[in-house]
Every structure is written in C-alpha cells, then in structure tokens.
Design a protein around this motif. Structure first.
Motif, PDB file in Angstrom:
ATOM      1  N   SER A  20       0.835  -1.219   0.000  1.00  0.00           N
ATOM      2  CA  SER A  20       0.000   0.000   0.000  1.00  0.00           C
ATOM      3  C   SER A  20       0.861   1.258   0.000  1.00  0.00           C
ATOM      4  N   GLY A  21       1.777   1.313  -0.956  1.00  0.00           N
ATOM      5  CA  GLY A  21       2.553   2.528  -1.136  1.00  0.00           C
ATOM      6  C   GLY A  21       3.776   2.643  -0.251  1.00  0.00           C
ATOM      7  N   LYS A  81      -6.639   3.358  20.458  1.00  0.00           N
ATOM      8  CA  LYS A  81      -7.958   2.995  20.960  1.00  0.00           C
ATOM      9  C   LYS A  81      -7.966   2.945  22.490  1.00  0.00           C
ATOM     10  N   LYS A 106      -3.147  -8.234  15.245  1.00  0.00           N
ATOM     11  CA  LYS A 106      -4.125  -8.758  14.297  1.00  0.00           C
ATOM     12  C   LYS A 106      -5.090  -9.729  14.950  1.00  0.00           C
ATOM     13  N   VAL A 107      -4.624 -10.442  15.960  1.00  0.00           N
ATOM     14  CA  VAL A 107      -5.471 -11.449  16.583  1.00  0.00           C
ATOM     15  C   VAL A 107      -6.274 -10.871  17.744  1.00  0.00           C
ATOM     16  N   THR A 108      -5.610 -10.106  18.596  1.00  0.00           N
ATOM     17  CA  THR A 108      -6.309  -9.661  19.796  1.00  0.00           C
ATOM     18  C   THR A 108      -6.373  -8.141  19.934  1.00  0.00           C
ATOM     19  N   GLY A 109      -5.846  -7.418  18.942  1.00  0.00           N
ATOM     20  CA  GLY A 109      -5.825  -5.971  19.090  1.00  0.00           C
ATOM     21  C   GLY A 109      -6.859  -5.243  18.254  1.00  0.00           C
ATOM     22  N   LEU A 110      -6.954  -5.621  16.992  1.00  0.00           N
ATOM     23  CA  LEU A 110      -7.753  -4.815  16.074  1.00  0.00           C
ATOM     24  C   LEU A 110      -8.856  -5.620  15.410  1.00  0.00           C
ATOM     25  N   ASN A 111      -9.877  -4.905  14.998  1.00  0.00           N
ATOM     26  CA  ASN A 111     -10.910  -5.465  14.142  1.00  0.00           C
ATOM     27  C   ASN A 111     -10.532  -5.059  12.723  1.00  0.00           C
ATOM     28  N   LYS A 115     -10.968   4.529   6.459  1.00  0.00           N
ATOM     29  CA  LYS A 115     -10.215   3.465   5.802  1.00  0.00           C
ATOM     30  C   LYS A 115     -10.197   2.219   6.694  1.00  0.00           C
ATOM     31  N   THR A 117      -2.038  -5.601  23.281  1.00  0.00           N
ATOM     32  CA  THR A 117      -1.615  -7.000  23.238  1.00  0.00           C
ATOM     33  C   THR A 117      -0.497  -7.237  22.236  1.00  0.00           C
ATOM     34  N   ILE A 148     -11.463  -5.724   9.763  1.00  0.00           N
ATOM     35  CA  ILE A 148     -12.444  -5.403   8.723  1.00  0.00           C
ATOM     36  C   ILE A 148     -13.243  -4.148   9.076  1.00  0.00           C
ATOM     37  N   ARG A 174     -11.683   4.677  12.412  1.00  0.00           N
ATOM     38  CA  ARG A 174     -12.572   5.307  13.390  1.00  0.00           C
ATOM     39  C   ARG A 174     -13.234   4.267  14.290  1.00  0.00           C
ATOM     40  N   GLU A 175     -13.789   3.222  13.686  1.00  0.00           N
ATOM     41  CA  GLU A 175     -14.486   2.220  14.482  1.00  0.00           C
ATOM     42  C   GLU A 175     -13.548   1.549  15.488  1.00  0.00           C
ATOM     43  N   TYR A 215      -5.862  -2.368   5.563  1.00  0.00           N
ATOM     44  CA  TYR A 215      -5.064  -1.850   4.452  1.00  0.00           C
ATOM     45  C   TYR A 215      -3.882  -1.003   4.902  1.00  0.00           C
TER      46      TYR A 215
END
Lengths: 505, 321
Positions: free
Chosen positions: A16-17, A409, A339-344, A392, A335, A346, A350-351, A396
């Motif tokens: 992604s750049g 967060k 990818k597994v326990t930190g962020l959503n 976004k 954590t 998809i 903002r979410e 990504y």
C-alpha cells in the motif's frame, strides 16, 4: 556453473505505497550457511516470502543456478528445491510423521488409495538421515517442538531441497536441542545444501554462519564473510545509529505505586510473581519466549484465569475477573498480536479507535458519528498515522500504523496504567521511534507503564527498571543504573538468581 | 504503482457491495418493466413489498446473528411455533395483546436458548440451531396437535391483514418499521457498535472490555424475538396457525442477508443491505411469476444468486490479502 545457487537481484516490494524492500540483492552460495540479519521490520521475512512465492516482488528477479525463475507459490518453490522451516511450525498434528512428510505428494496405487507402507519406508530413510530415532508412524502430536522441526527438515530433504530457509529455528529449543540442530545443519552443509539462517541470537550466528547479509529499513546494508565481523560491528550495521537516538528516554519524577501484583499464579505458566509499578515509571519485562510474560499480563488484565494472586490498583484491592473490570479500573492492555487480539481488521480506523470509549462519544446516549470522527482525526494527526481517512479499513494500513491505532484505541479511554506486550513487533524503524516517543509521553503524563519486550536494546533503552522472568518465575529486578545485557541474559536463562531483590518487593 | 492503483479501485467496489446489489435490483426492475407491462404497476409493487415483508423481517433478526459471526437455522421453526401459540390464544378468549405477547415471548425464549448454548456453552451455532430447529418444530406440532389452528378473531386478523389508507398493507409498515429500528440500533447505539466489534474480532473485543458472550447471546435473542413477531404476523395474515408454517424460511433469511452484503464471517454488512437482499429475492420470484416462468426455475436462480453474492465477497477479500 554459477558460483551462486541463488541470487535475488534488486528486489523491490511495496505494500500500500510503503516501500518495505528497496533494490535488495541477496546471494547464496552452494552449501553455505548464510545468516540473514536485521532488526524486526528490516525486511527479512518479506524477502523470504518473496523467495517462497508467497508475495510477488514489484521489481527484481530471482535467479536459480544461473537462470531466472518465476516462483508464484510455496509449492513451486518446493519444486525448485527451496524449502522453508517456519518459526511457528504448522504440521498436521493428528497425522503421522510419514503422512506429514508426504503431505501434498502422497504415494498412491492404481486405485488412488494411499500406499502407507511405501511412504513409511521412505520416511524411515529420511529420518535416519537426519538422526531422528522415532517410528515413521508416530503421530506428530506426540513429538517435541525440536522433533517436529527435524521432521520439517526431513520433509525439505524429501523434496530434494537445495536451499533451506530457517526462520528463528532455535526460538523454542533447549540448549541441548540447539546443539543437535547445529550438527544437523553442518551435515546438510556437507551435502551441499545451502541454508539461509534467520536469527536474532548473535552467538548462534558466529557459531554456525559462513556469511552474513544485513538488512536495515528494507535496504541491503552489507554482505560479509563472518570472519570479517564481530558482534559490535554487526550490531552497528543492524541498528545504524546510536542507542540514545533511538530510545528517547527522559527522566520523569516517579510517584506512588499505581499497580501492585502479589503472588500471581497461573497454572503451568506463572509462578508466584510479585511486582509493583509506580506512576511515571516504565517497568520493562524481559524474558525468553515462553517465560510466561504474556500469560502474566493476561492474568492481570482478566483475559486469562489466574489460580491465585492479589492485584492492587492505587492501593485498593481489586478483583479482575474479566477485561471489562480492568478497563473500569483505568487499565489498558496493548496486546502482543495486534491482528489477533488488538484490532478489528475489517472495521475502519474510526471504528477501531472509538470502540473502548464509545460511551463517551455519545450525544443523548446515541453514538455521535461526529464526535467519533473528531476523536479519530485528533489521534490520527497527533500520532502521525498514515491513512487517507478515518474511514479506511485498518487491514489496508501498514503494521506500524496498525500498531498506533491499537494504542490509540486505549488512549481514548484515558488509562492510568498501560500494559504493552511487544509494542514494536513487526513494524518499521520510523514507526518504532514514534511509539517509543509515545511511551515516553505516557510516563511524563504520570501513567504507570508495564512494557514486555523481547528486544534487549528496546527494553534496556526504555525502562526505568527491568523485571526478568524465566520459566514463569521472577529471576530478578534490575534498576536502570545497573542495566547490563549480560546480567539480564543470565537472568533470562535463570542461571543467576537475584533472590534478595525479588524477595524485597 | 500501477498495480497499486488497480488494487485500490477494486477495493472501493468491495466497500460498496450493498450499492452493487442495489444496482442489480434496479437493473432487474428495469428489465422486468420492459418485459412485462404488468410488473411496474402500483399494485404489483405493493405486492412485492408485501411478499417481502415476512422474509424481510426474519432477515433483520438473522442479520444480527450473522453480524456476531453465526446464523440461526431455527427461525423457521420459531415462526411455526409462535404462530400456533398465537392462533391458540387468539380465539377471542383473551384480550388481543395476549396472543401477541405470547408469540413474542416464544421467540424470545427460543433465541435465549440458542444464545446461551452458543455464547456461553460454546456449542457451534450450526449444531445448536439445527437442534433447536427440530425441537421447536416438534413443540409446534405438540401445541397444535398436528393440525392447523383456525378461528382467530377479526381483530387479530386485522393486525397484518389491514391496510393504511386502504392501500398500503400494515404488514409492509411493520416490516419497514422493524428494519429501520434494527438499522438504528446497529448504527446509532453503543450496543450496535459492539455487535460489529464482536463480529469483526471477538478476541480483540474481549480484551477491549466488551462482554463478548453477552453480546453474542443477545444477538440470538433478538433474532428469535423477531422470528416470534414474524410468526405472529403470519398467523394474522393467513388467519390460521399451522405447525408446518415457516419451513425453510431460515434459508431465505440467510440468503437475503448474504445477497445484501453481509459477510458470513461476521462483523460486516450494512443495515439497508438486508432490505435490498430481501427485495432482490422477491423481485426474482415476482418477476418470474409474471413472466410465467416455471417456479422450479425460480429455486435454481435463487440458489445461483446466493452463491454468486458470496463468491464476489470472498474474491474481494482474497484480493486484499
């Protein structure tokens, strides 16, 4: 015949750049052990994934035994004699050794049925070759990690591999097992198998490698025979700058005890751990992989069940049975694996940023999109997060930007106690520095910080005090004035127990 | 760089998959209007909405279950049981609120059973709801004695049979109201945002201090409750409660969500997507009816569209990785 069995020429790769590899050349000679070194995020694993056909390079070519090849999948890599032994092995646990070795190329008879006997016979031969004395019909599940690794090597040989990539092969091996592995590696070298050896452990490199290639920030720094190098030289190549410059450490007045843990136990993982951390203090937690560091903080935060132990927040005893209780006590937990326990992944920036503090971003008890966007934008700019917009999707973004979001967060919930587990894993150097600055800011703002890190320079660079764990037990505390890599290393192996201080706390 | 630009364009298409399906819906509308003058009439359009209503209502509940990463195969049975119970209580012996409340309560209990088993006991949603599908259907037969229950009062009949201004069926009004309400809950409330967070990554949600089990269980409760409402309305519309009513409805509800852009992995899907998805399904069957296409073909076309919708979703995602 070319001198090199493999040449990766001018490999460039962007995500992604963001350029993660820039015109990197890597040359591997027949039958050598070639160490690939660099800090986390230097581009080692990306380069290897390109070689294995998991990623496609944007520019550059792969030349195998003098002729250019295109590798588009791990299977093609195997067919070209390139095999990778992954850091985290992923065998099919409920199949036998023979079945795992022949996975994807099972021998069949005319009816299409599996010829078990023949496969086991051949497996026996390979196992003998690598000196693993178990029956080919043994279930994978019953093997130790070291044995599984040897099976992986046997599998590579069964594919007739001429090049074997080993990614941190000793990460979870005992000293004895490492010796076995090294003698096997030497044997492979005798057979003209070339090995690309990725490791962070200096001693190992000097023990086993013939040549070393160093990457830094996605660029090739140097390629040298090991005989021309020493530890300090190698470190300076990898780091490329002064420690002072990377770890911005300010002296901050240290206040009251914010978090105190007494006799924490997690069955099989953590034994009688006691410590405290004060306002404005950064407590580093060092230890080897598997020392129980993550399990310890998970138990404190209520993610994992503890069998006993008391936790005090600002002197008051608290019962944290679930993460929501820790959040209510103004604690934050960034954590280890974002990818597994930190962020959503998809969901949008903002979410992700607003999910913990969403109640504070309401108008008349309804979620206010305007407030959420405003809050997200504030942190995007203050944390220098590279994204086109708060909308976004997080998947990504680059690892460093994702990590900043995983931290942001929690910041929105204005915590007093911040626990970070490997806060800079897998992110580039620039983002690392931003995160170190942030951690420094936390301390300045009077927050108590607990930082787990496997990177010695990082934990020594940032902490006011280091707690060392080995096998789930505290093996010592070291104050900043007494920081010394060797001492901490010994504590990590549990070879030198600093009991006086451990009991004093 | 060029490759990158192409990637980003694709990504945008994926981000607006609901709008893509809206385009498909409009396209079908135009084509059918051209093919048959009987299609784009006011009467037929109202008819399409009426045909959509029950499945559409079920889809709003199903969307909640899908958003938390599961689904509910028992809603069809719940429609049957709630309908039978409502019919038994709507014979004039009680005030009209009693059969209505009883049907909703039936759905709520069914959802609670599913939710607790899935979220707290950690039994896979497929197994739990396959089991409750059978259990609830059995209860519907027991309650009705295996026969349809007739004889509901006029007042009860009016609930779903009535029309607003003598034109718009009340059933359609209920549908739009429920869809808007669920849409509102999903987008504007803390609870709704947490549903998305749990569906997107339940581990991350848990560490963030969200009570994941509660959110998951509650999504099934909502799904069951809405199925209870659907059963109650269907009994009113058909003036009887039959134990076989609702068989296979769960699959249409799932299909509506999937076509409407909900990911079966949970955590993604826009509330208006489920309306679009339900309408697509009705327009297919309504349009093909008008064109006198054998109804067997309708089943085949419906199936193909569902698979295509998921294929587009999966492809969009694998491109990103």
């Amino acid at each position: 015949m070319s001198e090199y069995i493999l040449e990766l020429r001018d490999i460039t790769k962007r995500f992604s750049g963001v350029t993660v590899l820039e015109k990197v050349t890597f040359r591997l000679k027949r039958g050598e052990v070639h160490a690939l070194m660099g800090e986390n995020g230097a581009g080692k694993s990306t380069l290897m994934k390109i070689l294995m056909g998991i990623y496609n390079a944007d520019e550059g070519e792969t030349v195998l035994e003098g002729s250019p090849v295109t590798i588009r999948s791990p299977k093609q890599a195997l067919e070209n004699g390139i095999a990778m032994i992954h850091q985290e092995l992923n065998p099919v646990l409920d199949l036998s050794i023979a079945e795992n070795i022949f996975l994807g190329k099972e021998k069949r008879n005319k009816l299409g049925l599996v010829r078990k006997k023949e496969m086991e016979e051949e497996t026996k031969k390979w196992l003998k070759e690598i000196g693993l004395e178990v029956s080919p019909g043994t279930m994978m599940r019953s093997l130790s990690v070291a044995q599984m690794q040897m099976v992986e090597i046997a599998k590579a040989l069964s594919w007739n591999a001429k090049i074997i990539i080993m990614d941190e092969p000793t990460a979870s091996l005992t000293v004895r097992e490492v010796e076995v592995l090294f003698s096997l590696i030497r044997q492979l070298r005798e057979r003209d198998v070339a090995i690309i050896y990725i490791s962070h452990k200096m001693d190992e490199i000097f023990q086993i490698a013939d040549r070393v290639t160093v990457l830094r920030d996605g660029k090739l720094i140097e390629e040298n025979p090991i005989s021309e190098l020493n530890k300090d030289l190698l470190i300076s190549m990898m780091v490329g700058r002064d420690i002072q410059e990377i770890y911005p450490k300010d002296t901050v007045p240290i206040g009251e005890v914010a978090l105190e843990v007494k006799n924490l136990n997690v069955p099989g993982k953590v034994k009688n751990v006691s410590f405290n951390v004060r306002k404005g203090e950064i407590l580093g937690v060092a230890g080897l992989v598997g020392a129980g560091r993550s399990e310890m903080v998970e138990a404190i935060f209520g993610v994992r069940r503890k069998s006993s132990g008391e936790i005090y927040v600002n002197g008051e005893k608290v019962e944290i049975t679930a993460p929501q209780k820790a959040v209510a006590k103004k604690m934050a937990f960034i954590t280890e694996d974002r990818k597994v326990t930190g962020l959503n992944l998809i969901a949008s920036v903002r979410e992700n940023m607003t999910i913990i503090s969403i109640r504070d971003l309401c108008t008349a008890r309804l979620v206010s999109r305007k407030k959420c966007v405003k809050a997200a934008e504030k942190y995007i700019s203050s944390m220098k997060i590279r994204t086109d917009s708060p909308e976004k999707l997080v998947q990504y973004l680059s690892g460093g930007n994702q990590q900043k979001i995983a931290i942001a967060k929690w910041l929105l919930s204005e915590p007093d106690i911040i626990i970070l587990d490997e806060p800079t894993r897998g992110i580039d150097v620039g983002a690392k520095r931003d995160i170190y600055l942030l951690i420094g800011e936390f301390a300045k703002a009077g927050k108590a910080v607990v930082m787990i890190s496997s990177e010695m320079p990082e934990v020594m660079g940032m902490s006011d005090r280091i707690m060392v764990l080995a096998d789930g037990e505290v093996t010592g505390f070291v104050d900043r004035a007494d920081f010394d890599e060797e001492t901490i290393m010994h504590m990590q192996f549990g070879t030198m127990k600093d009991t006086t201080e451990a009991e004093a706390v | 760089m060029n490759q990158l630009a192409v990637k980003q364009k694709k990504l945008h298409l994926g981000a607006f998959k609901e709008l893509v399906m809206l385009g498909v819906l409009i396209l079908m509308f135009i084509v059918l209007s051209i093919l048959s003058p009987a299609f784009a009439t006011k009467g037929n359009i109202i008819n399409i909405f009426k045909q959509t209503a029950i499945n559409g209502i079920l889809a709003t509940g199903m969307a909640c279950a899908i958003l938390v990463g599961g689904f509910d195969l028992s809603v069809g049975s719940t429609v049957g049981l709630a309908g039978v119970i409502a019919a038994l209580l709507a014979q004039g012996q009680y005030p009209i609120i009693v059969p209505i409340a009883a049907a909703i309560l039936t759905g709520l209990l069914a959802g609670l059973l599913n939710g607790v088993a899935i979220a707290y006991l950690k039994i896979p949603a497929f197994v739990v709801t396959l089991g409750t599908q059978s259990i609830i259907r059995g209860l519907a037969y027991l309650a009705s004695g295996g026969r349809p229950v007739f004889g509901v009062t006029k007042a009860y009949e009016y609930i779903a049979g009535g029309k607003l201004f003598d034109t718009i069926p009340l059933l359609v009004i209920y549908y739009l109201a429920i869809a808007l309400l669920i849409g509102f809950v999903l987008t504007k409330t803390v609870y709704g945002r947490r549903i998305y967070a749990v569906g997107g990554n339940d581990q991350a949600a848990s560490v963030s201090g969200i009570n994941v089990k509660f959110i998951k269980a509650s999504a099934y409760v909502l799904c069951g409750l809405i199925a209870g409402i659907a059963g109650m309305l269907l009994t009113s519309r058909t003036v009887s409660g039959s134990p076989i009513t609702g068989e296979g409805y769960e699959l249409d509800a799932i299909a509506a969500c999937v076509i409407g852009g909900f990911s079966m992995d949970g955590g993604s899907g826009k509330w208006y997507g489920m309306i679009i998805g339900a309408l697509v399904l009705s327009v297919i069957s309504n349009g093909l009816d008008i064109l006198n296409v054998n109804s067997y073909y309708q089943l085949i076309i419906k199936g193909v569209i569902v698979i295509l919708a998921v294929f587009v979703d999966v492809r969009g995602r694998s491109k990103r990785n």
